[in-house]
Design a protein around this motif. Structure first.
Motif, PDB file in Angstrom:
ATOM      1  N   THR A  13       0.989  -1.185   0.129  1.00 25.18           N
ATOM      2  CA  THR A  13      -0.053  -0.082   0.148  1.00 25.18           C
ATOM      3  C   THR A  13       0.733   1.203   0.105  1.00 25.18           C
ATOM      4  OG1 THR A  13      -2.050   1.129   1.267  1.00 25.18           O
ATOM      5  CG2 THR A  13      -0.402   0.261   2.634  1.00 25.18           C
ATOM      6  N   GLY A  14       0.343   2.366  -0.518  1.00 21.04           N
ATOM      7  CA  GLY A  14       1.093   3.491  -0.621  1.00 21.04           C
ATOM      8  C   GLY A  14       0.991   4.436   0.695  1.00 21.04           C
ATOM      9  N   ILE A  15       1.961   5.135   1.204  1.00 23.15           N
ATOM     10  CA  ILE A  15       1.719   6.098   2.222  1.00 23.15           C
ATOM     11  C   ILE A  15       2.079   7.459   1.631  1.00 23.15           C
ATOM     12  CG2 ILE A  15       2.182   4.245   3.916  1.00 23.15           C
ATOM     13  CD1 ILE A  15       4.951   5.470   4.364  1.00 23.15           C
ATOM     14  N   LEU A  16       1.638   8.473   2.701  1.00 23.14           N
ATOM     15  CA  LEU A  16       2.008   9.809   2.185  1.00 23.14           C
ATOM     16  C   LEU A  16       3.579  10.103   1.905  1.00 23.14           C
ATOM     17  CD1 LEU A  16      -0.336  11.907   4.814  1.00 23.14           C
ATOM     18  CD2 LEU A  16      -0.774  11.304   2.134  1.00 23.14           C
ATOM     19  N   GLY A  17       3.871  10.519   0.842  1.00 20.98           N
ATOM     20  CA  GLY A  17       5.139  10.549   0.436  1.00 20.98           C
ATOM     21  C   GLY A  17       5.742   9.681  -0.709  1.00 20.98           C
ATOM     22  N   GLY A  18       4.501   8.871  -1.018  1.00 19.27           N
ATOM     23  CA  GLY A  18       4.970   7.801  -2.247  1.00 19.27           C
ATOM     24  C   GLY A  18       5.461   6.689  -1.802  1.00 19.27           C
ATOM     25  N   THR A  19       6.005   6.332  -0.568  1.00 18.37           N
ATOM     26  CA  THR A  19       6.375   5.049  -0.379  1.00 18.37           C
ATOM     27  C   THR A  19       5.627   4.076  -0.419  1.00 18.37           C
ATOM     28  OG1 THR A  19       7.965   6.265   0.866  1.00 18.37           O
ATOM     29  CG2 THR A  19       7.939   3.914   1.392  1.00 18.37           C
ATOM     30  N   ARG A  20       5.785   2.809  -0.822  1.00 20.44           N
ATOM     31  CA  ARG A  20       4.876   1.669  -0.699  1.00 20.44           C
ATOM     32  C   ARG A  20       5.656   0.638   0.446  1.00 20.44           C
ATOM     33  NH1 ARG A  20       0.829   1.855  -3.956  1.00 20.44           N
ATOM     34  NH2 ARG A  20       0.221  -0.430  -3.671  1.00 20.44           N
ATOM     35  N   ILE A  60     -11.987  13.602  20.070  1.00 23.48           N
ATOM     36  CA  ILE A  60     -10.950  12.315  20.267  1.00 23.48           C
ATOM     37  C   ILE A  60     -10.886  12.008  18.673  1.00 23.48           C
ATOM     38  CG2 ILE A  60     -10.834  10.097  20.999  1.00 23.48           C
ATOM     39  CD1 ILE A  60     -11.971  11.186  23.692  1.00 23.48           C
ATOM     40  N   GLN A  61     -12.050  11.808  17.900  1.00 22.62           N
ATOM     41  CA  GLN A  61     -11.959  11.138  16.875  1.00 22.62           C
ATOM     42  C   GLN A  61     -11.033  12.179  15.683  1.00 22.62           C
ATOM     43  OE1 GLN A  61     -16.287  10.537  15.979  1.00 22.62           O
ATOM     44  NE2 GLN A  61     -15.384   8.533  15.308  1.00 22.62           N
ATOM     45  N   GLU A  62     -11.207  13.403  16.172  1.00 25.41           N
ATOM     46  CA  GLU A  62     -10.340  14.241  15.158  1.00 25.41           C
ATOM     47  C   GLU A  62      -8.688  14.175  15.445  1.00 25.41           C
ATOM     48  OE1 GLU A  62     -11.983  18.215  15.469  1.00 25.41           O
ATOM     49  OE2 GLU A  62     -13.586  17.714  14.344  1.00 25.41           O
ATOM     50  N   ASP A  63      -8.787  13.925  16.918  1.00 26.00           N
ATOM     51  CA  ASP A  63      -7.248  13.813  17.481  1.00 26.00           C
ATOM     52  C   ASP A  63      -6.846  12.427  16.678  1.00 26.00           C
ATOM     53  OD1 ASP A  63      -7.418  16.173  19.079  1.00 26.00           O
ATOM     54  OD2 ASP A  63      -7.938  15.054  20.491  1.00 26.00           O
ATOM     55  N   LEU A  64      -7.548  11.497  16.766  1.00 21.22           N
ATOM     56  CA  LEU A  64      -7.077  10.186  16.206  1.00 21.22           C
ATOM     57  C   LEU A  64      -6.691  10.290  14.658  1.00 21.22           C
ATOM     58  CD1 LEU A  64      -9.234   7.714  17.888  1.00 21.22           C
ATOM     59  CD2 LEU A  64      -6.961   8.017  18.324  1.00 21.22           C
ATOM     60  N   PHE A  65      -7.525  11.172  14.011  1.00 15.12           N
ATOM     61  CA  PHE A  65      -7.239  11.530  12.509  1.00 15.12           C
ATOM     62  C   PHE A  65      -5.786  12.174  12.530  1.00 15.12           C
ATOM     63  CE2 PHE A  65     -11.166   9.990  10.981  1.00 15.12           C
ATOM     64  CZ  PHE A  65     -10.925   9.757   9.416  1.00 15.12           C
ATOM     65  N   THR A  66      -5.671  13.090  13.335  1.00 14.14           N
ATOM     66  CA  THR A  66      -4.488  13.964  13.175  1.00 14.14           C
ATOM     67  C   THR A  66      -3.322  12.873  13.434  1.00 14.14           C
ATOM     68  OG1 THR A  66      -5.423  15.854  13.967  1.00 14.14           O
ATOM     69  CG2 THR A  66      -3.134  15.685  14.353  1.00 14.14           C
ATOM     70  N   ILE A  67      -3.295  12.039  14.319  1.00 11.09           N
ATOM     71  CA  ILE A  67      -2.488  11.139  14.688  1.00 11.09           C
ATOM     72  C   ILE A  67      -1.916  10.051  13.345  1.00 11.09           C
ATOM     73  CG2 ILE A  67      -1.412   9.270  16.176  1.00 11.09           C
ATOM     74  CD1 ILE A  67      -2.837  10.887  18.557  1.00 11.09           C
ATOM     75  N   GLY A  68      -3.116   9.744  13.116  1.00 11.14           N
ATOM     76  CA  GLY A  68      -3.085   8.770  11.743  1.00 11.14           C
ATOM     77  C   GLY A  68      -2.510   9.291  10.616  1.00 11.14           C
ATOM     78  N   SER A  69      -2.635  10.684  10.425  1.00 19.92           N
ATOM     79  CA  SER A  69      -2.040  11.454   9.315  1.00 19.92           C
ATOM     80  C   SER A  69      -0.548  11.203   9.525  1.00 19.92           C
ATOM     81  CB  SER A  69      -2.497  12.640   9.289  1.00 19.92           C
ATOM     82  OG  SER A  69      -2.054  13.454   9.982  1.00 19.92           O
ATOM     83  N   HIS A  70       0.068  11.507  10.501  1.00 18.69           N
ATOM     84  CA  HIS A  70       1.383  11.083  10.887  1.00 18.69           C
ATOM     85  C   HIS A  70       2.073   9.899  10.657  1.00 18.69           C
ATOM     86  CE1 HIS A  70       2.020  15.447  12.294  1.00 18.69           C
ATOM     87  NE2 HIS A  70       1.069  15.529  12.549  1.00 18.69           N
ATOM     88  N   LEU A  71       1.126   9.024  11.359  1.00 17.22           N
ATOM     89  CA  LEU A  71       1.863   7.690  11.131  1.00 17.22           C
ATOM     90  C   LEU A  71       1.464   7.207   9.619  1.00 17.22           C
ATOM     91  CD1 LEU A  71       0.047   6.004  14.307  1.00 17.22           C
ATOM     92  CD2 LEU A  71       2.406   7.074  13.938  1.00 17.22           C
ATOM     93  N   ALA A  72       0.628   7.579   8.817  1.00 18.32           N
ATOM     94  CA  ALA A  72       0.406   7.217   7.550  1.00 18.32           C
ATOM     95  C   ALA A  72       1.228   8.006   6.564  1.00 18.32           C
ATOM     96  CB  ALA A  72      -0.936   7.387   7.117  1.00 18.32           C
ATOM     97  N   SER A  73       2.499   8.572   7.048  1.00 20.33           N
ATOM     98  CA  SER A  73       3.524   9.423   6.308  1.00 20.33           C
ATOM     99  C   SER A  73       4.603   8.974   6.263  1.00 20.33           C
ATOM    100  CB  SER A  73       3.340  11.003   6.464  1.00 20.33           C
ATOM    101  OG  SER A  73       3.644  11.323   7.570  1.00 20.33           O
ATOM    102  N   ASP A  74       5.628   9.060   5.183  1.00 19.54           N
ATOM    103  CA  ASP A  74       6.975   8.785   5.167  1.00 19.54           C
ATOM    104  C   ASP A  74       7.677   9.919   5.894  1.00 19.54           C
ATOM    105  OD1 ASP A  74       9.792   8.457   4.685  1.00 19.54           O
ATOM    106  OD2 ASP A  74       9.043   7.128   2.995  1.00 19.54           O
ATOM    107  N   GLU A  76      10.405  10.817   6.013  1.00 18.99           N
ATOM    108  CA  GLU A  76      11.790  11.432   5.412  1.00 18.99           C
ATOM    109  C   GLU A  76      11.244  11.928   3.994  1.00 18.99           C
ATOM    110  OE1 GLU A  76      14.679   8.247   4.993  1.00 18.99           O
ATOM    111  OE2 GLU A  76      14.735   8.136   7.310  1.00 18.99           O
ATOM    112  N   LYS A  77      10.188  11.408   3.440  1.00 21.66           N
ATOM    113  CA  LYS A  77       9.817  11.641   1.995  1.00 21.66           C
ATOM    114  C   LYS A  77       8.424  12.519   1.827  1.00 21.66           C
ATOM    115  CE  LYS A  77      11.968   7.631  -0.289  1.00 21.66           C
ATOM    116  NZ  LYS A  77      11.695   6.587  -0.976  1.00 21.66           N
ATOM    117  N   SER A 143      11.135   3.992  13.498  1.00 23.27           N
ATOM    118  CA  SER A 143      10.954   5.199  12.874  1.00 23.27           C
ATOM    119  C   SER A 143      10.409   6.217  13.893  1.00 23.27           C
ATOM    120  CB  SER A 143       9.774   5.038  12.101  1.00 23.27           C
ATOM    121  OG  SER A 143       9.497   6.121  11.311  1.00 23.27           O
ATOM    122  N   TYR A 144      10.588   7.615  13.661  1.00 29.88           N
ATOM    123  CA  TYR A 144      10.156   8.555  14.532  1.00 29.88           C
ATOM    124  C   TYR A 144       8.625   8.557  14.577  1.00 29.88           C
ATOM    125  CZ  TYR A 144       9.426  13.266  16.348  1.00 29.88           C
ATOM    126  OH  TYR A 144       8.662  14.122  17.131  1.00 29.88           O
TER     127      TYR A 144
END
Length: 180
Positions: A13-20, A60-74, A76-77, A143-144
């Motif tokens: 699957t692809g994540i933010l930054g283009g990494t698969r 809380i749901q909005e907070d989880l989306f915020t955290i999720g966006s960080h976890l779903a991104s590379d 470095e890229k 990973s950070y």
């Protein structure tokens, strides 16, 4: 726009930054478990007795989306600007727990989950939150991950425990203590 892309048919699957990444990668497990947690919070919001907690649960749901966006991104890229996670959200959870706890009888034993479907849903959310926290800690080994996000998930599972007790109190459901 089609929902299906067929790009994941081979187990990546692809994540933010283009990494698969492989779909069982620690990063995918972490944000996938956060997604499951968010869906369960939505289910809890739909239960009887949660009207007074709607704004908190949506936040809380909005907070989880915020955290999720960080976890779903590379880290470095990714070049996208992600929403900032604010440490004040941890303090808000603590204040909410303190307010609820001030209206409850002292906790003298562990409490068995159950007694009412709303309370049971709250305990399921607590357990999924603990799993999301563990998955995020696993990812943080390689990973950070912003440490405040892990602290938030830790506090969030506590919040759902206190909320389960508050809902039991509000719904006039007697808690069942664990008596070994």
């Amino acid at each position: 726009m089609k929902v299906y892309t067929k790009t994941g048919d081979k187990g990546t699957t692809g994540i933010l930054g283009g990494t698969r990444l492989a779909k069982d990668h620690d990063r995918i497990e972490a944000y996938g478990t956060l997604d499951e947690l968010n869906a369960n919070v939505g289910l809890l919001r739909d239960q009887e007795g949660t009207d007074a907690f709607q704004a908190e649960l949506i936040q809380i749901q909005e907070d989880l989306f915020t955290i999720g966006s960080h976890l779903a991104s590379d880290p470095e890229k990714n070049k996208m600007t992600l929403p900032a996670f604010k440490v004040e959200r941890i303090e808000a959870l603590e204040a909410a727990m303190d307010a609820m706890d001030s209206t409850l009888p002292p906790l003298k034993n562990f409490v068995l989950p159950g007694g009412h479907v709303t309370i049971s849903h709250c305990h399921v959310v607590r357990c999924v939150c603990r799993r999301a926290e563990r998955a995020t800690i696993t990812l943080a080994r390689t990973s950070y991950v912003q440490s405040d996000m892990i602290r938030f998930l830790n506090r969030l599972s506590d919040y759902f425990f206190v909320l389960s007790r508050k809902l039991a109190h509000d719904l006039r459901v007697e808690e069942t203590p664990w008596t070994p």
